[in-house]
Design a protein around this motif. Sequence first.
Motif, PDB file in Angstrom:
ATOM      1  N   LEU A  44       0.783  -1.150  -0.049  1.00  0.00           N
ATOM      2  CA  LEU A  44      -0.110   0.095  -0.053  1.00  0.00           C
ATOM      3  C   LEU A  44       0.917   1.289  -0.017  1.00  0.00           C
ATOM      4  O   LEU A  44       0.456   2.325  -0.766  1.00  0.00           O
ATOM      5  N   LYS A  45       2.062   1.207   0.837  1.00  0.00           N
ATOM      6  CA  LYS A  45       2.833   2.576   0.928  1.00  0.00           C
ATOM      7  C   LYS A  45       3.631   2.707  -0.431  1.00  0.00           C
ATOM      8  O   LYS A  45       3.844   3.802  -0.802  1.00  0.00           O
ATOM      9  N   ALA A  46       3.751   1.682  -1.096  1.00  0.00           N
ATOM     10  CA  ALA A  46       4.304   2.012  -2.381  1.00  0.00           C
ATOM     11  C   ALA A  46       3.749   2.885  -3.456  1.00  0.00           C
ATOM     12  O   ALA A  46       4.153   3.328  -4.158  1.00  0.00           O
ATOM     13  N   TYR A  47       2.359   2.873  -3.113  1.00  0.00           N
ATOM     14  CA  TYR A  47       1.423   3.705  -4.157  1.00  0.00           C
ATOM     15  C   TYR A  47       1.687   5.262  -3.638  1.00  0.00           C
ATOM     16  O   TYR A  47       1.294   6.137  -4.353  1.00  0.00           O
ATOM     17  N   GLU A  48       2.203   5.749  -2.500  1.00  0.00           N
ATOM     18  CA  GLU A  48       2.481   7.000  -2.042  1.00  0.00           C
ATOM     19  C   GLU A  48       3.273   7.757  -3.084  1.00  0.00           C
ATOM     20  O   GLU A  48       4.439   7.418  -3.560  1.00  0.00           O
ATOM     21  N   GLY A  49       2.845   8.954  -3.604  1.00  0.00           N
ATOM     22  CA  GLY A  49       3.730   9.866  -4.398  1.00  0.00           C
ATOM     23  C   GLY A  49       3.215   9.511  -5.899  1.00  0.00           C
ATOM     24  O   GLY A  49       3.711  10.291  -6.478  1.00  0.00           O
ATOM     25  N   ARG A  50       2.515   8.597  -6.018  1.00  0.00           N
ATOM     26  CA  ARG A  50       2.193   8.138  -7.280  1.00  0.00           C
ATOM     27  C   ARG A  50       0.847   9.012  -7.938  1.00  0.00           C
ATOM     28  O   ARG A  50      -0.019   9.229  -7.192  1.00  0.00           O
ATOM     29  N   PRO A  51       0.562   9.423  -9.105  1.00  0.00           N
ATOM     30  CA  PRO A  51      -0.399  10.379  -9.549  1.00  0.00           C
ATOM     31  C   PRO A  51      -1.672   9.611  -9.382  1.00  0.00           C
ATOM     32  O   PRO A  51      -1.990   8.210  -9.813  1.00  0.00           O
ATOM     33  N   ALA A  52      -2.791  10.184  -8.804  1.00  0.00           N
ATOM     34  CA  ALA A  52      -4.051   9.626  -8.811  1.00  0.00           C
ATOM     35  C   ALA A  52      -5.132  10.319  -9.965  1.00  0.00           C
ATOM     36  O   ALA A  52      -5.833   9.746 -10.275  1.00  0.00           O
ATOM     37  N   ALA A  53      -4.614  11.392 -10.483  1.00  0.00           N
ATOM     38  CA  ALA A  53      -5.099  11.938 -11.733  1.00  0.00           C
ATOM     39  C   ALA A  53      -4.254  13.029 -12.368  1.00  0.00           C
ATOM     40  O   ALA A  53      -3.476  13.717 -11.809  1.00  0.00           O
ATOM     41  N   ALA A  54      -4.046  12.832 -13.775  1.00  0.00           N
ATOM     42  CA  ALA A  54      -3.266  13.628 -14.326  1.00  0.00           C
ATOM     43  C   ALA A  54      -3.715  14.270 -15.448  1.00  0.00           C
ATOM     44  O   ALA A  54      -4.728  14.206 -16.215  1.00  0.00           O
ATOM     45  N   THR A  55      -3.320  15.742 -15.626  1.00  0.00           N
ATOM     46  CA  THR A  55      -3.713  16.621 -16.752  1.00  0.00           C
ATOM     47  C   THR A  55      -5.125  16.649 -16.627  1.00  0.00           C
ATOM     48  O   THR A  55      -5.711  16.619 -17.907  1.00  0.00           O
ATOM     49  N   GLY A  56      -5.846  17.077 -15.538  1.00  0.00           N
ATOM     50  CA  GLY A  56      -7.142  17.274 -15.724  1.00  0.00           C
ATOM     51  C   GLY A  56      -7.630  18.849 -15.858  1.00  0.00           C
ATOM     52  O   GLY A  56      -6.718  19.642 -15.767  1.00  0.00           O
ATOM     53  N   ALA A  57      -8.656  18.670 -16.829  1.00  0.00           N
ATOM     54  CA  ALA A  57      -9.184  20.135 -16.915  1.00  0.00           C
ATOM     55  C   ALA A  57     -10.530  20.169 -16.559  1.00  0.00           C
ATOM     56  O   ALA A  57     -11.620  19.421 -16.594  1.00  0.00           O
ATOM     57  N   GLY A  58     -11.005  21.520 -15.913  1.00  0.00           N
ATOM     58  CA  GLY A  58     -12.319  21.888 -15.499  1.00  0.00           C
ATOM     59  C   GLY A  58     -13.302  21.865 -16.781  1.00  0.00           C
ATOM     60  O   GLY A  58     -12.809  22.154 -17.909  1.00  0.00           O
ATOM     61  N   ARG A  59     -14.610  21.372 -16.336  1.00  0.00           N
ATOM     62  CA  ARG A  59     -15.399  21.061 -17.366  1.00  0.00           C
ATOM     63  C   ARG A  59     -15.840  22.479 -18.072  1.00  0.00           C
ATOM     64  O   ARG A  59     -16.291  22.755 -19.242  1.00  0.00           O
ATOM     65  N   ASP A  60     -15.764  23.632 -17.118  1.00  0.00           N
ATOM     66  CA  ASP A  60     -16.210  24.946 -17.531  1.00  0.00           C
ATOM     67  C   ASP A  60     -15.206  25.888 -16.866  1.00  0.00           C
ATOM     68  O   ASP A  60     -14.469  25.715 -15.880  1.00  0.00           O
ATOM     69  N   PRO A  61     -14.935  27.163 -17.647  1.00  0.00           N
ATOM     70  CA  PRO A  61     -14.257  28.212 -16.888  1.00  0.00           C
ATOM     71  C   PRO A  61     -14.970  28.565 -15.743  1.00  0.00           C
ATOM     72  O   PRO A  61     -16.145  28.429 -15.392  1.00  0.00           O
ATOM     73  N   VAL A  62     -14.232  29.400 -14.892  1.00  0.00           N
ATOM     74  CA  VAL A  62     -14.974  29.942 -13.805  1.00  0.00           C
ATOM     75  C   VAL A  62     -15.904  30.914 -14.132  1.00  0.00           C
ATOM     76  O   VAL A  62     -15.679  31.530 -15.205  1.00  0.00           O
TER      77      VAL A  62
END
Length: 323
Positions: free
Chosen positions: A18-36
């Motif tokens: 389990l600890k080996a997953y620390e520091g690994r990405p959970a989500a990459a290059t995400g973009a908001g569906r709408d601008p603010v």
Amino acid sequence: MSGDPEIHEEHEGFEARLKAYEGRPAAATGAGRDPVNEPMIRHWCEAMGDTNPAYTGPDAIAPPTMLQAWTMAGLSRRPERTAAYDELLTLLDESGHDAVVATDCEQEYLRPLRPGDEITFDSVIESVSERKTTKLGPGYFVTTRTDIRAGGELAGTHRFRILKYAPARRPKKPTKKPTTEPTKKPPKNAQERRPRPVVNRDNAGFWEGVARHELLIQRCTGCGTLRFPWLPGCNSCGSPDWDTVGACGEGTVYSYVVMHHPPFPAFTPPFAVGLIELAEGVRIVSNVVGVPYDEVRIGMPVRLEFRQCDDELVLPVFQGVTR
């Protein structure tokens, strides 16, 4: 923890995985569906009852607590979610820790967001705790950190923590000794007991009032602002001092939904749940009763009633008034 060295070694090996997953990405290059944007800011402020002038006008900023709202994917699965995060959750599922509950979040605001800002973000698996014992059952706390950027500039950080746990086994009730009299079965149409409200030190006074058939609204003694639901302090001036006023019981349906699904033993769908605007100006969520669910309308007048659900529970509901 068992004293068996083999079991102990196996447990340590699992936690190391389990600890080996620390520091690994959970989500990459995400973009908001709408601008603010101004409509979302307006809807948020109306829902929260926040009238801060900083959130309106030509120089408006977004409320800082909307930080996560700009990254949410809606009902669809996040396309930017990584295989590493799915692997971690699968590993916990397969080990028996297949239940999940969100526990808390932390946010840090580095610069205000303004209408027109384009949002990008990425998340990392920040930490996986050691095995913890909780009332829900033993499990592991998984924390992800999301860095949120506007125009490439770091605008804020959102930490989200879940508990992946193995549901605790409830002790079996002792078997009753057989009696000479036959056991009476409940009638087929007997309804399950309604869920109990969560009563804490902040809202206990409200439920005490309901038990007396009074609908009490908090009133700030600093600025006189009424507020509902009950809170420990005033959103307008920040004062912690308050008293109460009793609602007169008149109101209108501000908004409503008709519940068809999911089925729940204590309720018989379809039924109407309304956001009721009281004559005093605050809003409360409750059932709209006394009229067919498909005749409930926005603007419909309603009157407060107190319904005795069982020997212990009284709830405020609103009787629809047809013209």
